[in-house]
Design an enzyme around this catalytic site. Structure first.
Site: not given
Ligand code: NI
Length: 168
Positions: A46, A51, A91-92, A133-134, A137
């Site tokens: 995702g 991000q 998470c990235l 999660h997204e 963000h």
């Molecule tokens: Ni993330």
């Protein structure tokens, strides 16, 4: 095709509240394609606009990574409907670490698709986790915010340590 670099902690752009999308034009379609490409390039499931440094209310998801079930979430609203359990998450934007956090096993999602058409969907398990999660963000929240201060501190120290050793 543009592969965007992923914004990581402690970058404040991860902490902004995003703006609703109101124009569904060609530049938005290019952005969506670039977000998917950037997500696959980073081996994520995702990716939210914050991000890649954008304060827009859009995220993309592909939990299988095979491009068969690509989700575009524009101006999403999520309702938790399942029981809350511990799920493993990374998470990235918080590289090298992961942790258990509490998430609902099922969610109801209301969002717009890439052309501005409303849709609804019920999701469970990994897709439900990823949606929560997204959407977090897009509200400037990260999964580490769900941890106790002690666990969060430990996780961030570990992240720093790995990053420093990689830069040596
Ligand atoms: Ni993330």
């Amino acid at each position: 095709m543009t592969i965007h670099s992923i914004v990581t902690l402690p970058d404040r752009r991860l902490r902004v509240n995003t703006k609703k999308i109101t124009t569904f034009d060609e530049p938005l379609q290019v952005l969506i394609a670039d977000m998917f490409d950037s997500m696959y390039a980073a081996h994520g499931v995702g990716l939210a606009a914050t991000q890649i440094g954008l304060d827009l209310r859009i995220a993309v998801i592909d939990v299988e990574g095979d491009k068969k079930n690509q989700y575009v979430l524009i101006n999403p609203e999520v309702t938790m409907i399942g029981e809350v359990v511990n799920m493993h998450e990374g998470c990235l934007s918080v590289p090298h670490v992961s942790a258990e956090v509490k998430r609902a096993t099922r969610v109801k999602l209301k969002a717009l698709d890439r052309h501005g058409k409303p849709y609804e969907l019920e999701a469970s398990d990994l897709l439900a986790e990823c949606i929560q999660h997204e959407v977090d963000h897009l509200n400037g929240k990260l999964y580490i915010d769900l941890l106790s201060p002690l666990k969060r501190d430990r996780l961030l120290k570990k992240m720093d340590k790995v990053q420093r050793s990689e830069n040596m």
